[in-house]
Scaffold this motif. Structure first.
Motif, PDB file in Angstrom:
ATOM      1  N   ARG A  30       1.029  -1.332   0.114  1.00  0.00           N
ATOM      2  CA  ARG A  30       0.058   0.054   0.013  1.00  0.00           C
ATOM      3  C   ARG A  30       0.851   1.236   0.031  1.00  0.00           C
ATOM      4  O   ARG A  30       0.616   2.442  -0.679  1.00  0.00           O
ATOM      5  N   ALA A  31       1.847   1.248   0.661  1.00  0.00           N
ATOM      6  CA  ALA A  31       2.967   2.324   0.805  1.00  0.00           C
ATOM      7  C   ALA A  31       3.596   2.611  -0.720  1.00  0.00           C
ATOM      8  O   ALA A  31       3.726   3.690  -1.054  1.00  0.00           O
ATOM      9  N   ALA A  88       4.194  11.469   2.787  1.00  0.00           N
ATOM     10  CA  ALA A  88       4.169  11.627   4.175  1.00  0.00           C
ATOM     11  C   ALA A  88       3.290  10.372   4.637  1.00  0.00           C
ATOM     12  O   ALA A  88       3.689   9.718   5.601  1.00  0.00           O
ATOM     13  N   VAL A  89       2.004  10.213   4.116  1.00  0.00           N
ATOM     14  CA  VAL A  89       1.184   9.258   4.626  1.00  0.00           C
ATOM     15  C   VAL A  89       1.642   7.871   4.342  1.00  0.00           C
ATOM     16  O   VAL A  89       1.604   6.855   5.335  1.00  0.00           O
ATOM     17  N   ALA A  90       2.556   7.419   3.512  1.00  0.00           N
ATOM     18  CA  ALA A  90       3.067   6.246   3.127  1.00  0.00           C
ATOM     19  C   ALA A  90       4.078   5.873   4.302  1.00  0.00           C
ATOM     20  O   ALA A  90       4.651   4.744   4.271  1.00  0.00           O
ATOM     21  N   ALA A 135      -7.622  12.449   1.015  1.00  0.00           N
ATOM     22  CA  ALA A 135      -8.760  11.394   1.019  1.00  0.00           C
ATOM     23  C   ALA A 135      -8.278  10.037   0.590  1.00  0.00           C
ATOM     24  O   ALA A 135      -8.032   9.074   1.068  1.00  0.00           O
ATOM     25  N   ALA A 136      -7.883  10.122  -0.568  1.00  0.00           N
ATOM     26  CA  ALA A 136      -7.403   8.869  -1.317  1.00  0.00           C
ATOM     27  C   ALA A 136      -6.172   8.338  -0.505  1.00  0.00           C
ATOM     28  O   ALA A 136      -6.270   7.006  -0.389  1.00  0.00           O
ATOM     29  N   ALA A 137      -5.092   9.093  -0.152  1.00  0.00           N
ATOM     30  CA  ALA A 137      -3.946   8.405   0.582  1.00  0.00           C
ATOM     31  C   ALA A 137      -4.398   7.780   1.694  1.00  0.00           C
ATOM     32  O   ALA A 137      -3.848   6.873   2.207  1.00  0.00           O
ATOM     33  N   LEU A 138      -5.056   8.619   2.654  1.00  0.00           N
ATOM     34  CA  LEU A 138      -5.408   7.887   3.986  1.00  0.00           C
ATOM     35  C   LEU A 138      -6.193   6.874   3.792  1.00  0.00           C
ATOM     36  O   LEU A 138      -6.037   5.776   4.540  1.00  0.00           O
ATOM     37  N   CYS A 139      -7.154   6.918   2.909  1.00  0.00           N
ATOM     38  CA  CYS A 139      -8.169   5.641   2.880  1.00  0.00           C
ATOM     39  C   CYS A 139      -7.312   4.554   2.613  1.00  0.00           C
ATOM     40  O   CYS A 139      -7.600   3.305   3.058  1.00  0.00           O
ATOM     41  N   VAL A 140      -6.396   4.547   1.421  1.00  0.00           N
ATOM     42  CA  VAL A 140      -5.789   3.532   0.891  1.00  0.00           C
ATOM     43  C   VAL A 140      -4.816   2.853   1.840  1.00  0.00           C
ATOM     44  O   VAL A 140      -4.399   1.581   2.071  1.00  0.00           O
TER      45      VAL A 140
END
Length: 417
Positions: A30-31, A88-90, A135-140
């Motif tokens: 996912r990352a 950063a989310v990754a 939203a896309a990054a956090l959800c995934v």
């Protein structure tokens, strides 16, 4: 069944399949998808800015407010920040699979609670095209599929950002339907999402008061939201005047259109420089409205109406009240606040701790600007919104807030008998 309802049902079925695939994928997979999406966002900067220019031209012609235009506008720096936010989310710790707690019952049954994805999340939002990427990054990353419905004012910007990220996801072997953008601007699509119980597991609205109120009133799907950001800064009599001035000016004027902006300033009557604080706001271009005590301190100050204390301006306007200490300040916040973000400026630690413990808001700050009400500033990476309710998640909602949990029991043949 309406066309909008059929469309949302189809998106929901595809999202459900994608969510199942994401939940089985490893953290590293996912990352990798997010890093690929960040790269394609950077590659498509010119196309994204061209799409945003179309939206800005239409929005200006429609007479959108300065605050709305600021939320809509993209430039090279903001596109770079969007891509950096996705990256950063990754890097954040993956909550999926985290063991929350564990116990062994007297009969030997081993029980634990484990974080799992929520499933399919619908996000309904206005103006801010960066929400598409956040939203896309956090959800995934939290193992969820997302159905995004942006506002008509950002149609081209949202489509360009989504197309760039989708290419990155597919290149990294993430499900193509992990993040879907509702392709129609018809308001019926929002209604169909709100009624999509069974297809969508959670709705998150981000936008103006009318949008959030509609979502909360009509949804048959659980909602995670805040309605208003009526935020206060209380300057105690013990506050250091220079610090108070810096915090007050930043809280109101750094960006007036964000939900973390201060809307009401409360000043202890014992604070020695109340007039100076009010003058500093006015000198910086802010419209100040005051109660009777503030008007007595600053001749010519317009009066604050009863409605002002309950207004989220999202503009360079602020209401000021002079109060009799912390008890009066906390009573005012309890009566008029929206449980979003409130701050105290004080040198007296006892007074500050009383404020932190007693103010019932999602975010409560001591000697810091309310503009820190942001997931990135909290070390959460991008945020999907600020929640002001009391159930499931509160404050900036990031990865952990996009998970739920399940109980897992491991036995050795136990029966209840």
């Amino acid at each position: 069944m309406t066309d909008a309802a059929s469309l949302i049902a189809d998106l929901g079925r595809r999202a459900r399949d994608a969510a199942a695939g994401l939940a089985r994928m490893s953290t590293s997979a996912r990352a990798a998808g997010l890093r690929a999406a960040a790269a394609t966002l950077r590659d498509d900067e010119a196309a994204i800015l061209a799409a945003n220019a179309q939206d800005m031209s239409t929005a200006e012609a429609r007479g959108l407010t300065v605050a709305m235009l600021d939320r809509l506008r993209l430039d090279a720096g903001r596109v770079a920040a969007i891509a950096a936010g996705v990256e950063a989310v990754a890097t954040l710790p993956d909550p999926v699979g985290q063991v929350i707690d564990r116990t062994t019952r007297p009969n030997g049954l081993d029980l634990c609670r484990v974080r799992v994805p929520i499933g399919v999340i619908g996000i309904v939002y206005e103006s801010r095209p960066n929400v598409t990427a956040d939203a896309a990054a956090l959800c995934v990353m939290a193992g969820n599929a997302a159905i995004l419905r942006g506002g008509s004012e950002a149609t081209h910007s949202n489509a360009a950002i989504h197309a760039a990220m989708l290419r990155g996801f597919v290149d990294a072997n993430l499900p193509a339907d992990a993040v879907q953008l509702v392709p129609i601007a018809d308001r019926a699509a929002v209604g169909a999402m709100l009624g999509a119980d069974g297809s969508i597991d959670l709705i998150i609205p981000r936008g103006g008061k009318s949008l959030v109120a509609r979502v909360q009133a009509e949804a048959r799907v659980p909602v995670l939201a805040h309605l208003d950001g009526i935020n206060h800064v209380y300057v105690d009599g013990s506050a250091e005047p220079g610090m108070a001035r810096r915090i007050v000016l930043d809280a109101k004027l750094r960006r007036t259109g964000v939900c973390g902006a201060m809307e009401t300033l409360l000043i202890d009557r014992a604070f020695p420089d109340a007039g100076g604080l009010i003058a500093a706001l006015r000198d910086a271009g802010c419209v100040v409205r005051g109660d009777g005590r503030a008007q007595a301190l600053v001749p010519g100050l317009p009066a604050a109406s009863a409605e002002d204390w309950d207004t989220e301006y999202l503009d360079a306007i602020v209401s000021v009240a002079i109060v009799d200490g912390i008890a009066a300040a906390m009573a005012h916040i309890a009566a008029h606040g929206s449980h979003h973000t409130d701050a105290i400026v004080a040198e007296d630690e006892g007074v500050a701790e009383r404020f932190l413990a007693g103010v019932d808001s999602a975010i409560v700050l001591w000697n810091a600007s309310t503009q820190f009400a942001d997931g990135g500033e909290f070390g959460l990476g991008a945020e999907i919104g600020i929640a002001t309710g009391r159930l499931h998640a509160r404050g900036p909602v990031a990865l952990e807030g996009l998970t739920t949990y399940k109980w897992i029991g491991r036995g050795t043949g136990q029966v209840r008998g």
